[in-house]
Write an enzyme that holds these catalytic residues in place. Structure first.
Site, PDB file in Angstrom:
ATOM      1  N   ASP A 213     -13.326  -3.844  -2.149  1.00 50.23           N
ATOM      2  CA  ASP A 213     -13.171  -3.577  -0.714  1.00 50.23           C
ATOM      3  C   ASP A 213     -14.541  -3.810  -0.074  1.00 50.23           C
ATOM      4  OD1 ASP A 213     -10.525  -2.928  -1.017  1.00 50.23           O
ATOM      5  OD2 ASP A 213     -10.886  -0.790  -1.242  1.00 50.23           O
TER       6      ASP A 213
ATOM      7  N   ASP B  25       0.872  -1.171   0.000  1.00 53.12           N
ATOM      8  CA  ASP B  25       0.000   0.000   0.000  1.00 53.12           C
ATOM      9  C   ASP B  25       0.910   1.222   0.000  1.00 53.12           C
ATOM     10  OD1 ASP B  25      -2.389  -1.504   0.158  1.00 53.12           O
ATOM     11  OD2 ASP B  25      -2.107  -1.735   2.309  1.00 53.12           O
TER      12      ASP B  25
END
Length: 253
Positions: free
Chosen positions: A131, A12
């Site tokens: 997500d 990330d």
């Protein structure tokens, strides 16, 4: 060898640095993305995934530079997600070394983007990044979120996955927001539901905390397993995960 399970470290990235939080919040810096990607390549990772978690316009140049520098040193497939809004974005990422792209928010806003990317580059280039949060608001009990898990949509995660596959998505990256960063294990129910509906590979993401957590995700239906913080912190290596999978009878490279 038959079908092998891929082990994928996820980086990330925010402003050119690797970050990690819990349930997508309280991000803390974990290191240089190129250095970490090279470490995982050397450990035997099958792929690397970069997610630009702040994907704002002023940081796009940073991401392209990170991908370019990584591709010069890491010779396994690179998937890049975050801020991809057009086919031109995909073309530019491929130019600097990305093999696949992950799309999420932009595809929710305009589902035609999935078809456009698949038609131009092929379904194998396109990963739908989901997500997902548990929610009683939708029939399956799993709702799609955007903005790093902070905003719930009205989309049932299973319905959206089916539509995306029909439009040309070549893989599903299924990330459990509830499990993310908790190190309590993958959401096996979510993985199983996605496996049941999907004609394309399913990547399980969110919740890995021990080498013993990976095999259950594969048994639940994952074709690949993805983790971030447990690798960045040095708690486990890619090789240790593969050894644990192999010991459970899961085929790995």
């Amino acid at each position: 060898m038959g079908v092998v399970t891929r082990v994928i470290p996820c980086l990330d990235v925010a402003a050119g640095r690797v970050v990690k939080g819990v349930n997508f919040e309280n991000l803390r810096e974990m290191g240089d993305p190129v250095d970490l990607a090279r470490r995982y390549f050397e450990q035997g990772a099958d792929e690397i995934t970069f997610l630009d978690v702040t994907a704002t316009v002023d940081e796009r140049a940073t991401t392209y530079d990170v991908v370019r520098r990584t591709a010069e040193q890491v010779f396994i497939p690179l998937t890049v997600g975050g801020g991809i809004r057009t086919v031109d974005d995909v073309a530019r990422l491929q130019e600097v070394g990305a093999d696949k792209v992950g799309v999420n928010s932009a595809a929710i806003r305009r589902p035609e983007l999935i078809t456009e990317i698949a038609d131009r580059f092929g379904a194998q280039v396109l990963v739908l990044s989901l997500d997902v949060k548990r929610s009683p608001r939708v029939p399956s009990g799993f709702v799609v979120t955007t903005h790093g898990g902070r905003r719930e949509t009205d989309l049932d995660a299973l319905d959206w996955a089916r539509e995306a596959i029909a439009r040309g998505a070549g893989e599903l990256l299924v990330n459990s927001i509830d499990a993310d960063g908790t190190r309590q294990g993958f959401d096996l129910e979510l993985v199983g539901l996605m496996r049941d509906l999907s004609s394309v590979p399913v990547i399980a993401s969110g919740g890995a905390g021990d080498v013993s957590h990976f095999a259950p995700a594969v048994r639940a239906g994952a074709d690949a397993v993805l983790a971030a913080s447990v690798f960045h912190s040095g708690q486990m290596t890619v090789g240790e995960v593969k050894a644990a999978l192999s010991a459970e009878g899961v085929a790995v490279r």
